[in-house]
Design a protein around this motif. Structure first.
Motif, PDB file in Angstrom:
ATOM      1  N   ARG A   1     -16.751  73.025  19.960  1.00 17.27           N
ATOM      2  CA  ARG A   1     -15.523  73.512  19.326  1.00 17.27           C
ATOM      3  C   ARG A   1     -15.788  73.977  17.900  1.00 17.27           C
ATOM      4  O   ARG A   1     -15.166  74.919  17.410  1.00 17.27           O
ATOM      5  CB  ARG A   1     -14.478  72.392  19.332  1.00 17.27           C
TER       6      ARG A   1
ATOM      7  N   GLU B   1     -11.554  71.742  24.887  1.00 17.34           N
ATOM      8  CA  GLU B   1     -11.471  70.494  25.638  1.00 17.34           C
ATOM      9  C   GLU B   1     -10.371  70.624  26.680  1.00 17.34           C
ATOM     10  O   GLU B   1      -9.417  71.383  26.489  1.00 17.34           O
ATOM     11  CB  GLU B   1     -11.132  69.317  24.717  1.00 17.34           C
ATOM     12  N   SER B   2     -10.523  69.861  27.749  1.00 16.04           N
ATOM     13  CA  SER B   2      -9.467  69.849  28.749  1.00 16.04           C
ATOM     14  C   SER B   2      -9.327  68.448  29.324  1.00 16.04           C
ATOM     15  O   SER B   2     -10.290  67.688  29.397  1.00 16.04           O
ATOM     16  CB  SER B   2      -9.757  70.847  29.879  1.00 16.04           C
TER      17      SER B   2
ATOM     18  N   THR C   1      -7.312  71.828  24.287  1.00 14.56           N
ATOM     19  CA  THR C   1      -7.434  72.254  22.892  1.00 14.56           C
ATOM     20  C   THR C   1      -8.241  73.545  22.914  1.00 14.56           C
ATOM     21  O   THR C   1      -9.067  73.765  23.823  1.00 14.56           O
ATOM     22  CB  THR C   1      -8.144  71.208  22.023  1.00 14.56           C
ATOM     23  N   THR C   2      -8.021  74.409  21.927  1.00 16.63           N
ATOM     24  CA  THR C   2      -8.608  75.737  21.977  1.00 16.63           C
ATOM     25  C   THR C   2      -9.308  76.100  20.674  1.00 16.63           C
ATOM     26  O   THR C   2      -9.105  75.476  19.633  1.00 16.63           O
ATOM     27  CB  THR C   2      -7.534  76.803  22.260  1.00 16.63           C
ATOM     28  N   ARG C   3     -10.124  77.131  20.785  1.00 17.09           N
ATOM     29  CA  ARG C   3     -10.787  77.695  19.612  1.00 17.09           C
ATOM     30  C   ARG C   3     -10.177  79.036  19.209  1.00 17.09           C
ATOM     31  O   ARG C   3     -10.691  79.699  18.322  1.00 17.09           O
ATOM     32  CB  ARG C   3     -12.284  77.871  19.901  1.00 17.09           C
TER      33      ARG C   3
ATOM     34  N   VAL D   1      -0.859  73.028  25.367  1.00 17.17           N
ATOM     35  CA  VAL D   1      -1.854  73.338  24.341  1.00 17.17           C
ATOM     36  C   VAL D   1      -1.610  72.394  23.170  1.00 17.17           C
ATOM     37  O   VAL D   1      -0.552  72.442  22.539  1.00 17.17           O
ATOM     38  CB  VAL D   1      -1.754  74.799  23.881  1.00 17.17           C
ATOM     39  N   VAL D   2      -2.554  71.527  22.889  1.00 17.50           N
ATOM     40  CA  VAL D   2      -2.389  70.522  21.837  1.00 17.50           C
ATOM     41  C   VAL D   2      -3.470  70.708  20.778  1.00 17.50           C
ATOM     42  O   VAL D   2      -4.518  71.305  21.018  1.00 17.50           O
ATOM     43  CB  VAL D   2      -2.461  69.090  22.423  1.00 17.50           C
ATOM     44  N   ASP D   3      -3.201  70.185  19.591  1.00 18.53           N
ATOM     45  CA  ASP D   3      -4.153  70.315  18.489  1.00 18.53           C
ATOM     46  C   ASP D   3      -5.345  69.379  18.645  1.00 18.53           C
ATOM     47  O   ASP D   3      -6.454  69.691  18.199  1.00 18.53           O
ATOM     48  CB  ASP D   3      -3.465  70.042  17.149  1.00 18.53           C
ATOM     49  N   ALA D   4      -5.119  68.212  19.242  1.00 18.57           N
ATOM     50  CA  ALA D   4      -6.195  67.235  19.404  1.00 18.57           C
ATOM     51  C   ALA D   4      -5.851  66.294  20.537  1.00 18.57           C
ATOM     52  O   ALA D   4      -4.672  66.048  20.827  1.00 18.57           O
ATOM     53  CB  ALA D   4      -6.412  66.455  18.114  1.00 18.57           C
ATOM     54  N   MET D   5      -6.878  65.767  21.183  1.00 16.63           N
ATOM     55  CA  MET D   5      -6.713  64.777  22.254  1.00 16.63           C
ATOM     56  C   MET D   5      -6.869  63.370  21.675  1.00 16.63           C
ATOM     57  O   MET D   5      -7.663  63.152  20.757  1.00 16.63           O
ATOM     58  CB  MET D   5      -7.781  64.979  23.328  1.00 16.63           C
TER      59      MET D   5
ATOM     60  N   THR E   1       4.875  67.466  20.880  1.00 14.32           N
ATOM     61  CA  THR E   1       4.440  68.659  21.622  1.00 14.32           C
ATOM     62  C   THR E   1       4.681  68.532  23.122  1.00 14.32           C
ATOM     63  O   THR E   1       5.100  69.488  23.782  1.00 14.32           O
ATOM     64  CB  THR E   1       2.935  68.911  21.375  1.00 14.32           C
TER      65      THR E   1
END
Length: 648
Positions: free
Chosen positions: A365, A543-544, A563-565, A597-601, A642
């Protein structure tokens, strides 16, 4: 990958060249040795044990069967002698431990320095009344003194109980009230992401409810003021000095309890797993040899926290048993910035790492520019444990961190097994991105259906262990009936892992997750790991996590979290991409009902995504349980804001 096309993943020949210490050199030799080991389990493990030092020889190699078994009956030795003393005699000037902290501090101990610190603290414990079979609680972060404290217990035959330093006072209380320790070893605090985590203060909140505790030994780590109640409380540096006599190692029978470690209790009280000290030594020594091939010249870093069994397996016991030079790190590996991890690797010319798949996903990431800025050329091997590794991250790390030359060995084990017994053999067995390799010699297993019948190659089933090995847990502390009922009642004579698995045509094992993580959608059994891997193949996904939730029509439906880039893509567009990706790679039946879509797990300090918390938030909109053991408890409020179930 469709169900179940994992066998279609190509085998990759290892780049790593095994040392002369590795018992096998080719895949054919591995197959022969594995079969011989299963046919003669007692003889096989006796040969491994003979590589260590013993005080008294044993009479019987192996006796009994699951769940009641013994190895090396009557034989005595001492774990601290095998991990410390014998290396001090052979090469005392060698660096044993390099301690680094997120604060920038650094300390080192050689193998010459480690024995007196250990043996003098062992004398101090004896002066406090601790004897063979007494319990000592270790409530410490990753410090040099942690090694001395644990091996001091081994030295005098005390039973230690490591408690994760991130636990709340009540989680700490639950574990201490069960084990009834006479002594607790802790620190005034530790540092985590620039904050002081107060350990002694956490203990003080519950200690009055723990009448068994006679003494508390406190390491001055942060320098903060703490309450010290004499004569119960004493600082580590005051407990002994250079004139304190060195405690002689106590002979310990091979099957006597060595330590207790607790598994998480999400649905019931935590389970105190009891491991044989000597059996654990033999098993971890074997595990580290095959999975990492530790050589005299290696500089090795296990990134786990002391409180998780990964650290004792691969560094505290298994690593030291091989005389390793090990990095010991306190704090968050991406603090004060994401380059910290790479800086330490480059500075110490680290050759081998043992970490968690989630940490590798975090590195991905952060992007490829960071590793490109550091000389990581000494790195040869990355070992993993904790959860399945997706092929996309495997490829990214191999390409950007390992310059295409690093082998990535994703292993499998449990707290109960005391070792990562499924693993590639370093430099010998071929690799498959996403698999966990093969069973190591000396470990018999089966993949069975709900009736206990073996499943065919490429078929999904429940992974079981069919014969004992030395590192396997022996019981649950003060609850042997629960041990037998929980692990051996579903398939009598076999240990049930409760993990779903597949063995492909190349004998590679794929761990799909907990049996509960294989969800039934309209009578179709679907692997959440397979769905997560498909999602991670999407460009821009960091991440998924996929969970199953009840559905009135289909029984269960998958729900995905990512989470995404790429912040420029909308949530609706991500939902479309994830849904289409799963439909294309697995089938329309596996399309998620929702994508968040979340900022962090939410993660543990060992890097695991805590999927049960995602499910709890989705179902109730809040988290009621204890979250102090999380690496990032601050994300819970944001996740609650969220994540909303459909229709809420």
């Amino acid at each position: 990958m469709s169900e179940f096309a994992l066998g279609d993943v190509p085998l990759i020949a290892p780049h790593y060249q095994p040392s002369g210490l590795m018992p096998v050199k080719t895949m054919d030799e591995y197959r022969v040795l594995y079969q011989q080991s299963i046919e003669n389990l007692g003889q096989y493990w006796a040969k491994v044990a003979q590589e260590l030092e013993w005080m008294e020889p044993w009479q019987v190699d192996m006796e009994g069967s699951l769940p009641d078994f013994r190895f090396f009956s009557g034989g005595t030795t001492n774990v601290s002698v095998n991990c410390i003393d014998r290396h001090a005699r052979a090469n005392g000037a060698k660096t044993a431990l390099i301690w680094r902290s997120e604060t920038g501090e650094r300390r080192e101990w050689t193998y010459h320095q480690l024995p007196p610190e250990t043996a003098r603290f062992a004398t101090s414990l004896k002066a406090m009344g601790v004897g063979k079979g007494d319990v000592v609680a270790i409530f410490l972060p990753n410090l040099l003194e942690t090694f001395a404290a644990v091996h001091a217990c081994y030295r005098i035959g005390a039973i230690y109980n490591i408690v994760f330093s991130g636990f709340s006072p009540e989680a700490l209380f639950d574990r201490l009230i069960d084990t009834q320790p006479r002594v607790v070893v802790t620190a005034d605090g530790t540092f985590r992401r620039g904050r002081v985590v107060p350990l002694k203060a956490a203990l003080d909140k519950v200690i009055d409810r723990l009448p068994s505790i006679e003494h508390v030994v406190v390491i001055r780590r942060t320098g903060q003021d703490v309450t010290m109640r004499a004569p119960r409380d004493i600082y580590w540096h005051e407990a002994f000095n250079d004139n304190t006599p060195l405690a002689d190692p106590v002979p310990v029978e091979a099957n006597e309890p060595g330590f207790i470690i607790y598994t998480s209790g999400t649905t019931s009280r935590p389970k105190g797993l009891v491991h044989s000290g000597v059996g654990f030594l033999v098993g971890t020594y074997h595990n580290v040899r095959y999975s990492l091939d530790i050589r005299p010249e290696d500089v090795y870093w296990c990134t786990a926290d002391t409180g998780w069994l990964t650290f004792p397996i691969f560094e505290l016991v298994g690593g030291l048993a091989h005389g390793v030079t090990a990095i010991v790190y306190e704090g968050a590996m991406d603090y004060p910035n994401p380059s910290t991890f790479y800086q330490i690797m480059a500075e110490h010319r680290v050759t081998k790492i043992f970490t968690a798949p989630t940490w590798l996903r975090m590195l991905a990431r952060y992007g490829p520019d960071l590793p490109a800025a550091y000389d990581l050329s000494p790195l040869e091997l990355i070992g993993l444990v904790g959860e399945p590794l997706d092929p996309a991250t495997w490829q990214w790390v191999q390409r950007h961190v390992g310059a295409g030359q690093v082998d990535i060995n994703n292993t499998y084990g449990q707290s109960e097994t005391g070792s990562a017994w499924v693993s590639s053999v370093a430099g010998v067995t071929p690799l498959k991105p996403g698999s966990c390799g093969c069973a190591l010699p000396g470990h018999a297993y089966a993949i069975v259906d709900a009736k206990g019948q073996p499943v065919a190659t490429n078929g999904t089933g429940i992974l079981t262990i069919t014969a004992p090995f030395p590192a396997l847990a022996r019981t649950i502390w003060h609850d042997p009936e629960r041990f037998t009922t929980q692990y051996f009642s579903q398939f009598p004579g076999q240990y049930t892992t409760f993990d779903s698995a597949v063995q492909d045509r190349d004998d590679q094992l794929w761990i799909l997750g907990r049996v509960d993580d294989v969800i039934n959608v309209a009578a179709h059994r679907l692997s959440t790991m397979e769905m997560e891997s498909a999602i991670l193949d999407l460009d821009g996904v960091a991440e998924s996590a996929v969970i199953g939730v009840d559905d009135a029509v289909k029984g269960q439906v998958p729900v995905a979290f990512i989470t995404t880039r790429q912040a420029t893509i909308t949530a609706d567009e991500w939902t479309h991409r994830v849904t289409e990706q799963i439909a294309e790679n697995i089938g329309a039946i596996a399309k998620p009902a929702q994508v968040f879509v979340v900022d962090a797990m939410p993660k543990t300090r060992s890097g695991k995504i805590v999927r049960r918390l995602l499910k709890e938030i989705l179902l109730s909109g809040e988290v009621k349980g204890d979250i102090t053991g999380l690496e990032n408890p601050e994300v819970i409020d944001a996740l609650c804001a969220t994540i909303r179930p459909e229709g809420r």
